[in-house]
Write a protein that holds these residues in place. Sequence first.
Motif, mmCIF file in Angstrom:
data_model
loop_
_atom_site.group_PDB
_atom_site.id
_atom_site.type_symbol
_atom_site.label_atom_id
_atom_site.label_comp_id
_atom_site.label_asym_id
_atom_site.label_seq_id
_atom_site.Cartn_x
_atom_site.Cartn_y
_atom_site.Cartn_z
ATOM 1 N N ALA A 107 0.842 -1.308 0.184
ATOM 2 C CA ALA A 107 -0.001 -0.004 -0.028
ATOM 3 C C ALA A 107 0.861 1.280 -0.075
ATOM 4 C CB ALA A 107 -1.013 0.066 1.143
ATOM 5 N N PHE A 108 2.138 1.266 0.723
ATOM 6 C CA PHE A 108 2.767 2.466 1.000
ATOM 7 C C PHE A 108 4.312 2.329 0.485
ATOM 8 C CE2 PHE A 108 -0.656 2.696 4.055
ATOM 9 C CZ PHE A 108 -1.642 3.542 3.342
ATOM 10 N N ASN A 109 4.992 1.630 1.507
ATOM 11 C CA ASN A 109 6.438 1.385 1.070
ATOM 12 C C ASN A 109 6.823 0.349 2.323
ATOM 13 O OD1 ASN A 109 7.316 2.945 3.791
ATOM 14 N ND2 ASN A 109 6.595 4.730 2.287
ATOM 15 N N ARG A 110 7.969 -0.098 2.060
ATOM 16 C CA ARG A 110 8.750 -1.182 2.975
ATOM 17 C C ARG A 110 8.828 -0.772 4.451
ATOM 18 N NH1 ARG A 110 13.319 -4.115 0.543
ATOM 19 N NH2 ARG A 110 11.613 -5.225 -0.540
ATOM 20 N N ARG A 111 9.591 0.646 4.521
ATOM 21 C CA ARG A 111 9.465 1.157 5.917
ATOM 22 C C ARG A 111 8.039 1.107 6.622
ATOM 23 N NH1 ARG A 111 12.508 4.717 2.967
ATOM 24 N NH2 ARG A 111 10.675 6.174 3.111
ATOM 25 N N THR A 112 7.066 1.740 6.162
ATOM 26 C CA THR A 112 5.716 1.582 6.811
ATOM 27 C C THR A 112 5.360 0.118 6.922
ATOM 28 O OG1 THR A 112 5.081 3.627 5.310
ATOM 29 C CG2 THR A 112 3.327 2.424 6.574
ATOM 30 N N GLY A 113 5.464 -0.565 6.144
ATOM 31 C CA GLY A 113 5.185 -2.299 6.318
ATOM 32 C C GLY A 113 6.047 -2.644 7.607
ATOM 33 N N LEU A 114 7.173 -2.246 7.654
ATOM 34 C CA LEU A 114 8.068 -2.894 8.762
ATOM 35 C C LEU A 114 7.453 -2.121 9.872
ATOM 36 C CD1 LEU A 114 11.635 -3.081 7.240
ATOM 37 C CD2 LEU A 114 10.251 -5.067 7.903
ATOM 38 N N LEU A 115 7.262 -1.139 9.909
ATOM 39 C CA LEU A 115 7.004 -0.184 11.282
ATOM 40 C C LEU A 115 5.518 -1.012 11.793
ATOM 41 C CD1 LEU A 115 7.878 3.566 10.563
ATOM 42 C CD2 LEU A 115 8.843 1.875 12.287
ATOM 43 N N ALA A 116 4.793 -1.127 10.908
ATOM 44 C CA ALA A 116 3.375 -1.732 11.178
ATOM 45 C C ALA A 116 3.444 -3.200 11.561
ATOM 46 C CB ALA A 116 2.478 -1.871 10.080
ATOM 47 N N ALA A 117 4.329 -3.953 11.108
ATOM 48 C CA ALA A 117 4.687 -5.413 11.607
ATOM 49 C C ALA A 117 5.224 -5.086 13.142
ATOM 50 C CB ALA A 117 5.473 -5.983 10.655
ATOM 51 N N GLY A 118 6.104 -4.149 13.127
ATOM 52 C CA GLY A 118 6.787 -3.868 14.624
ATOM 53 C C GLY A 118 5.705 -3.549 15.713
ATOM 54 N N LEU A 119 4.696 -2.490 15.334
ATOM 55 C CA LEU A 119 3.667 -2.038 16.206
ATOM 56 C C LEU A 119 2.811 -3.148 16.661
ATOM 57 C CD1 LEU A 119 2.923 1.518 14.769
ATOM 58 C CD2 LEU A 119 3.873 0.746 16.979
ATOM 59 N N LEU A 120 2.451 -4.229 15.614
ATOM 60 C CA LEU A 120 1.411 -5.455 15.818
ATOM 61 C C LEU A 120 2.189 -6.122 16.755
ATOM 62 C CD1 LEU A 120 -1.199 -6.430 15.106
ATOM 63 C CD2 LEU A 120 -0.384 -7.518 13.298
ATOM 64 N N ALA A 121 3.693 -6.473 16.452
ATOM 65 C CA ALA A 121 4.222 -7.314 17.388
ATOM 66 C C ALA A 121 4.207 -6.857 18.856
ATOM 67 C CB ALA A 121 5.630 -7.424 16.928
ATOM 68 N N ILE A 122 4.177 -5.849 19.025
ATOM 69 C CA ILE A 122 4.218 -5.266 20.334
ATOM 70 C C ILE A 122 2.883 -4.657 21.054
ATOM 71 C CG2 ILE A 122 6.777 -4.642 20.407
ATOM 72 C CD1 ILE A 122 5.843 -1.751 20.110
ATOM 73 N N SER A 123 1.802 -4.782 20.305
ATOM 74 C CA SER A 123 0.569 -4.338 20.386
ATOM 75 C C SER A 123 -0.204 -4.940 21.678
ATOM 76 C CB SER A 123 -0.379 -4.424 19.198
ATOM 77 O OG SER A 123 -1.847 -4.276 19.689
ATOM 78 N N PRO A 124 -0.453 -4.278 22.808
ATOM 79 C CA PRO A 124 -0.991 -5.082 24.031
ATOM 80 C C PRO A 124 -2.273 -5.714 23.605
ATOM 81 C CG PRO A 124 -0.117 -3.039 24.572
ATOM 82 C CD PRO A 124 0.050 -3.089 23.012
ATOM 83 N N PHE A 125 -3.153 -5.156 22.829
ATOM 84 C CA PHE A 125 -4.416 -5.406 22.384
ATOM 85 C C PHE A 125 -4.387 -6.925 21.534
ATOM 86 C CE2 PHE A 125 -8.582 -4.500 19.988
ATOM 87 C CZ PHE A 125 -9.330 -5.272 20.813
ATOM 88 N N HIS A 126 -3.275 -6.763 20.841
ATOM 89 C CA HIS A 126 -3.323 -8.029 20.080
ATOM 90 C C HIS A 126 -2.724 -9.345 20.860
ATOM 91 C CE1 HIS A 126 -1.514 -10.725 16.552
ATOM 92 N NE2 HIS A 126 -2.717 -10.324 15.879
ATOM 93 N N ILE A 127 -1.849 -8.951 21.752
ATOM 94 C CA ILE A 127 -1.528 -9.860 22.812
ATOM 95 C C ILE A 127 -2.306 -10.307 23.541
ATOM 96 C CG2 ILE A 127 0.324 -10.269 24.574
ATOM 97 C CD1 ILE A 127 2.025 -8.289 23.319
ATOM 98 N N TRP A 128 -3.220 -9.567 24.151
ATOM 99 C CA TRP A 128 -4.537 -9.863 24.874
ATOM 100 C C TRP A 128 -5.362 -10.754 24.265
ATOM 101 C CZ3 TRP A 128 -5.934 -8.895 29.941
ATOM 102 C CH2 TRP A 128 -7.223 -8.994 30.393
ATOM 103 N N GLN A 129 -5.690 -10.484 23.003
ATOM 104 C CA GLN A 129 -6.663 -11.257 22.254
ATOM 105 C C GLN A 129 -5.948 -12.805 21.863
ATOM 106 O OE1 GLN A 129 -9.737 -9.057 22.884
ATOM 107 N NE2 GLN A 129 -10.111 -10.926 21.799
ATOM 108 N N LEU A 130 -4.790 -12.639 21.463
ATOM 109 C CA LEU A 130 -4.293 -14.175 21.180
ATOM 110 C C LEU A 130 -3.989 -15.115 22.093
ATOM 111 C CD1 LEU A 130 -3.916 -12.809 18.223
ATOM 112 C CD2 LEU A 130 -1.408 -13.622 18.386
#
Length: 933
Positions: A107-130
């Motif tokens: 959708a945008f660029n590689r940096r944005t994709g990497l940053l988004a993946a990093g944010l999801l990796a540390i997302s407390p909400f994602h950890i909670w639901q998983l």
Amino acid sequence: MKRLPLLFLTLACLAAFAWRVHHLDAQSMWSDEGLSLYRARQDVPTILANRITIDDIDTHDTNPPLYFLLLHAWRALAGESVFALRYFGVALGLLAVPLLYELGRRAFNRRTGLLAAGLLAISPFHIWQLQELRNYPLLLTLNILSVYALLRALTVSRNRGKWLALWAGASLLGIYTHYFAFFVFAFGLLALLLWAGQRRWSPPAWVWIGGALLGAALLPVIAVALGRLRAGQQSGFVYVPPQDILSHAASVYSVGFAPTVVQPLWRVAPVLLLVVLGAAGLLIARRRAATLFILAYLFVPLGLLLLLSLITPLYNGQRHLFMGLPPYLLLAAAGVDSLARRWRWAAVALALFVLGSQISWTHTQFTAANLVKDDVRGVADYLNRVAGPDDVVVLHDAILKLTFDYYYHGAAAALALPRYAQMSVADGEAAMQTAGAAARRVWFLAEPLPRDGFPPFALTDWVNAHWAFVTSCRFPAIWLGLNLAAYLPQPAAIVPATATTTDVPVAAWVNGLQLVRQQAESAGRAGDVWWSRLDWRGLAPEGAPLTLSLRLMDDAGNTWAQVDRPLPRELPTQPDEVVRREFGLPLPEGLPPGHYQVWLRLVAQPDNTPVYTDAGPVDVLLQPDFVVTASAFRQSQTCLPAFTARAADMGGGISLLGYRLPQGQYRPGHEFPLQLFWQASRVPRQDYQLRIQLLAADGRIVGETLTTPSRPEFPPTQWQPGQVVQGQANMLIPAAAPDGLNLVRIALVDPQTGRQLSVRPQGALWGQTGLPLDEVQVVAWPYVAEMPPISTPARVDFGAPPQIALHGYDLERTAAQPGDTVNLTLYWRSLADLAQSYVVLVHLSSAEEVIVGQGDGPPDRGVRPTTSWREGEVIVDTHSLTVAADTAPGTYRLWVGLYDRETGERMPAFSATHPASDNRIWLTDLQITEAAP
């Protein structure tokens, strides 16, 4: 992919995996997870039918079957441990991290994709639901996959059919996982239609054929989803205003799940700012199509949820917002990238703040006491230990039994009342009566309340009206509440006189009642109930009803547990009748191990007047040496007294759960009681001390005390990891405490260095000096400096150097008879602010030093202890001295002094006009005459 981005993505996936398997089985399964396990245990046709059978009543789940079919197969391979079951969701949900990278890159660029993946990796909400045994991790992964496939279909010129097929397939699987996937599918259809209209694309025949097949595959779930929408409001669902839902979304996406629903603005605002900067930066950079695509991915599903919730409530907690997390994090990542292109250091600072906030809240999720999911396991473990074979366990909510049965294996029979879909209150009461008729005790899990429409408090009201209440224990719960109560259906019984010892009663009261026997253990365990059988004899007193009070006390006189229960007025009814009554004294979970005493007292109602025993005292010692051992549980808050939650890391491996501080007005010189509830994360290395400070409104420290966090016999180095420990302290309000609200602040102190440990409240990113708890209302004493008229002036100084001066006294009379009471008024002036509590010595003695009268006591009958005296203040202090009835006529000396309340040591006394002896002052003589005939 270049090596550095690949390395970053790999590390993000590994970090995501580590966080999501950390303490994966630490928390109990709650009700919804029990439903997942129930469905996974069914055969395939039943799973496909979405059928749940409770008490022989067939119901239909609102969740489609795909996740439960997969869990059914996984369960057959991996088993039914909580770790194995939840691990399945972790494995499915982790795929979202690389998928989000690909979506951001395309959708945008590689940096944005990497940053988004990093944010999801540390997302407390994602950890909670998983870390829950539910279908949301699979739903999110399929949603991202469908959006990614749609984006590829709209942006490629070749193999468009392959990507459209993947989009349709992922959307179909998502809808068969959870009906909320319809919202993401609707966004995809809208995007596809707009793209086709803009490009004037004429779909080939295979698209129409594929669309028809997709529609046919969706028909079964569409019919069920529409039925759910038409069915109206479900139990537990309430209308939530759209603006509140959006606020919840911003909060949970930016930080994570919170028991308060909305996180503090200082945590939410930086991430929300990145989202706005990301959208704006992308539009400025002319990435208009991709930006609108991701914005629609965020807002169209949420908008449909809001719109349909106006028809019937569909939102029931932050988990229903999970589908919007990926686009939100994509825009936040784009915000970091956009900011870094112009102000690199600002981007780094903001990114580091967000990183610290996310990691901090993830730690909070794993450790905070108020983020413990409904502890069904704790309830079952507790009942496994305390419920006997003659007891019965009753669950108020039949649905919860699906989860409860996974953990419960106790000796008592367990059943759910009322039966599911049983709407007759009379039938429910009859079933409850039948259950209690054959049970010694009934353990009633009154909460959760029935979720099938049965009147929620009907059975609770019935048992409270018909059975003797013993105790109530609240277990940690975020959603449904867990409240377990113990009852005695037949608390009293007439027993033969030969079955009890009646020759020497344990205690006898002036109203004729006798306690002739006690049967109880001499030891107990924290978190349990101490049961005592008491045999009574004697006619029931007429008039005021009686309450029996049992108290657990330590050697210092502190009460650690107390229960007050009414005695039946009609028992016993015959002089020789022996009535056996069972009582339970709950021992709190945090009770420190050690030696205690159990005391009994009878109190007349409604004035709470103690009933005296024949021997004189009002208290009867039942257990002179009651030994309490530590709780068998770890990480548990079973049966803790109600307290104000104030979660904080106090340092040294010790956390504070909360406190109890009685409200009311306090006077200088008096003490206020403070109860604290601690939990150790590891074995503390030092026997830390507790510092309690009292702060005035301007921040001045006006009072301070240093004590132990709990009983001195149970210092912190004896605490075990996860153990809950209760502490008690009495804080003296100094004489100089200002009028008004004064703040109570606590901290732990290293005993070797005297260094105060840093405190980090729950959710804070850094530590602070001390933890403020609450304010106490201090009402200052009027300051009187002028000495009133004194009938007999006399100057006596006490202390070296002098701290208190006696300026004289008034004696009611100089002659009295045996048995008379004579009042003595003393006039004191404080020569300094006093921090020590002294007792006034008032003795009447013969020349041979035989004491015939005594009126010792704190000044002004305890109202004005010396700790409330200020320099220069005048205190008028009256004491009543009763002459012993057998005192022989003669002349007796009246002595006055001061001694330490704790040690009994007397203050040095000096007088130029009155003789001193043994640090006491002779004031005058009192003539005792013969008693009148």
